[in-house]
Design an enzyme around this catalytic site. Structure first.
Site, PDB file in Angstrom:
ATOM      1  N   ASP A 266       1.038  -1.366   0.117  1.00  0.00           N
ATOM      2  CA  ASP A 266      -0.039  -0.016   0.189  1.00  0.00           C
ATOM      3  C   ASP A 266       0.884   1.262  -0.066  1.00  0.00           C
ATOM      4  O   ASP A 266       1.889   1.323   0.660  1.00  0.00           O
ATOM      5  CB  ASP A 266      -0.877   0.048   1.285  1.00  0.00           C
ATOM      6  CG  ASP A 266      -1.733   1.129   1.149  1.00  0.00           C
ATOM      7  OD1 ASP A 266      -2.497   1.611   0.215  1.00  0.00           O
ATOM      8  OD2 ASP A 266      -2.192   1.526   2.365  1.00  0.00           O
ATOM      9  N   HIS A 267       0.424   1.979  -0.665  1.00  0.00           N
ATOM     10  CA  HIS A 267       1.342   3.398  -1.097  1.00  0.00           C
ATOM     11  C   HIS A 267       2.893   3.260  -0.930  1.00  0.00           C
ATOM     12  O   HIS A 267       3.614   3.838  -0.084  1.00  0.00           O
ATOM     13  CB  HIS A 267       0.884   4.273   0.372  1.00  0.00           C
ATOM     14  CG  HIS A 267      -0.524   4.806   0.291  1.00  0.00           C
ATOM     15  ND1 HIS A 267      -0.844   5.865  -0.629  1.00  0.00           N
ATOM     16  CD2 HIS A 267      -1.382   4.591   1.111  1.00  0.00           C
ATOM     17  CE1 HIS A 267      -2.191   5.987  -0.424  1.00  0.00           C
ATOM     18  NE2 HIS A 267      -2.634   5.332   0.709  1.00  0.00           N
TER      19      HIS A 267
ATOM     20  N   GLY B 178      -8.416   6.357   2.933  1.00  0.00           N
ATOM     21  CA  GLY B 178      -9.211   7.335   3.931  1.00  0.00           C
ATOM     22  C   GLY B 178     -10.523   6.980   4.153  1.00  0.00           C
ATOM     23  O   GLY B 178     -11.336   7.701   4.799  1.00  0.00           O
ATOM     24  N   GLY B 179     -10.760   5.413   4.270  1.00  0.00           N
ATOM     25  CA  GLY B 179     -12.040   4.722   4.518  1.00  0.00           C
ATOM     26  C   GLY B 179     -12.394   4.804   6.087  1.00  0.00           C
ATOM     27  O   GLY B 179     -13.566   4.394   6.532  1.00  0.00           O
TER      28      GLY B 179
ATOM     29  N   HIS C 283      -6.985  10.957   4.845  1.00  0.00           N
ATOM     30  CA  HIS C 283      -6.314   9.885   5.457  1.00  0.00           C
ATOM     31  C   HIS C 283      -6.448  10.101   6.922  1.00  0.00           C
ATOM     32  O   HIS C 283      -6.726  11.364   7.235  1.00  0.00           O
ATOM     33  CB  HIS C 283      -4.755   9.831   4.895  1.00  0.00           C
ATOM     34  CG  HIS C 283      -4.754   9.273   3.785  1.00  0.00           C
ATOM     35  ND1 HIS C 283      -4.861   7.811   3.268  1.00  0.00           N
ATOM     36  CD2 HIS C 283      -4.312   9.651   2.498  1.00  0.00           C
ATOM     37  CE1 HIS C 283      -4.685   7.602   1.997  1.00  0.00           C
ATOM     38  NE2 HIS C 283      -4.239   8.745   1.609  1.00  0.00           N
ATOM     39  N   GLY C 284      -6.333   9.164   7.716  1.00  0.00           N
ATOM     40  CA  GLY C 284      -6.513   9.477   9.175  1.00  0.00           C
ATOM     41  C   GLY C 284      -7.766   9.246   9.927  1.00  0.00           C
ATOM     42  O   GLY C 284      -8.790   8.978   9.115  1.00  0.00           O
TER      43      GLY C 284
END
Length: 287
Positions: free
Chosen positions: A82-83, A211-212, A182-183
């Site tokens: 991821d990322h 960012g879910g 995000h967060g």
């Protein structure tokens, strides 16, 4: 079951109208809790490690852990980077055996994002792996300098960008921006479901929300209804597990508690949190 790619599970989710949970881990207990939840719910799952978590769990160790869990699981598991912030990290993960990677060049120019993502797509596809890319800018809610939730329009992915990105990269899944951050959210987000729906109509690949963590059950379901097939979820789960562990240790003040007691409690807390999300996302019994 065996290791699978995004292409093995997301098209079915897109067609049938549910989403696959993509859950981050930064330690062994979290990873084991995620897999245990997916097995109990009989759900496919994406087990993913973010490059930002490498200080806590390096790629070499974290990758081996995830691949072992996937290969010995009873359900389909995508082991996903991821990322990933550079080509080298993505290539390392693919050579380790990851079945999927994400190169996040979303804050670069569109031309550079397309060029580099296409390179990773070509490399990954030659190995039988899948690739997620991102177009549009995701912000981070960190309190200090937090985003203005009512003015995220400039960060939304446009339909034209999404079409160009898909057509010129050949990606397997596309992360887009339609109002999430995000967060852990400090204010209620303003989600542009119309934009999400327009993009889903314009490109054939499954769409991903990052960012879910801060969304309500209704917002999850509306996102899925309007085209989301993969939901990234970590921050709230991590917070909930930490809170639960604190409460557990406080309740045991008069008793001896060992490190393995805490380990098992973290696994249990993660498992229960993830099971709830799997039910909301609609992927239970889809393995």
């Amino acid at each position: 079951m065996t290791l699978v790619t995004l292409n093995d599970i997301l098209p079915k989710a897109k067609k049938e109208g549910y989403a696959i949970g993509a859950f981050n881990y930064a330690d062994m207990n979290t990873a084991r809790g995620i897999i245990a939840a997916a097995e109990e719910e009989k759900s496919p799952v994406v087990l993913q490690i973010a490059e930002s978590h490498f200080p806590y769990l390096p790629l070499r160790e974290g990758g081996k852990l995830a691949l072992d869990l996937a290969e010995n699981s009873s359900i389909p598991v995508v082991v996903h980077l991821d990322h990933g912030t550079d080509m080298e990290t993505c290539i390392k993960a693919l050579r380790m055996g990851f079945s999927s990677v994400m190169l996040d060049f979303s804050q670069k120019s569109l031309a550079e994002n397309i060029s580099k993502t296409k390179e990773i797509v070509d490399f990954a596809h030659a190995l039988g792996a899948s690739v997620e890319g991102e177009v549009g800018v995701m912000t981070r809610d960190a309190g200090k300098g937090k985003p203005d939730y009512n003015n995220l329009t400039d960060t939304y992915t446009t339909v034209s960008e999404a079409k160009q990105f898909y057509e010129e990269t050949g990606i397997d899944a596309m992360a887009i921006s339609y109002g999430t951050v995000h967060g852990i959210y400090r204010e209620k987000p303003v989600l542009n479901f119309d934009r999400l729906h327009e993009i889903a109509e314009a490109v054939p690949v499954p769409l991903v929300v990052h960012g879910g963590s801060g969304l309500t059950d209704e917002e999850y379901k509306n996102s899925i209804k309007n085209g989301i097939s993969k939901i990234n979820y970590y921050s709230v789960m991590s917070f909930n597990a930490t809170k639960g562990l604190r409460e557990y240790l406080d309740s045991k003040k008069e008793q001896q508690v060992f490190l393995y007691d805490a380990d098992l409690k973290i696994m249990e807390l993660v498992k229960e949190d993830i099971k709830n999300k799997i039910e909301v996302f609609g992927s239970a019994n889809k393995a």
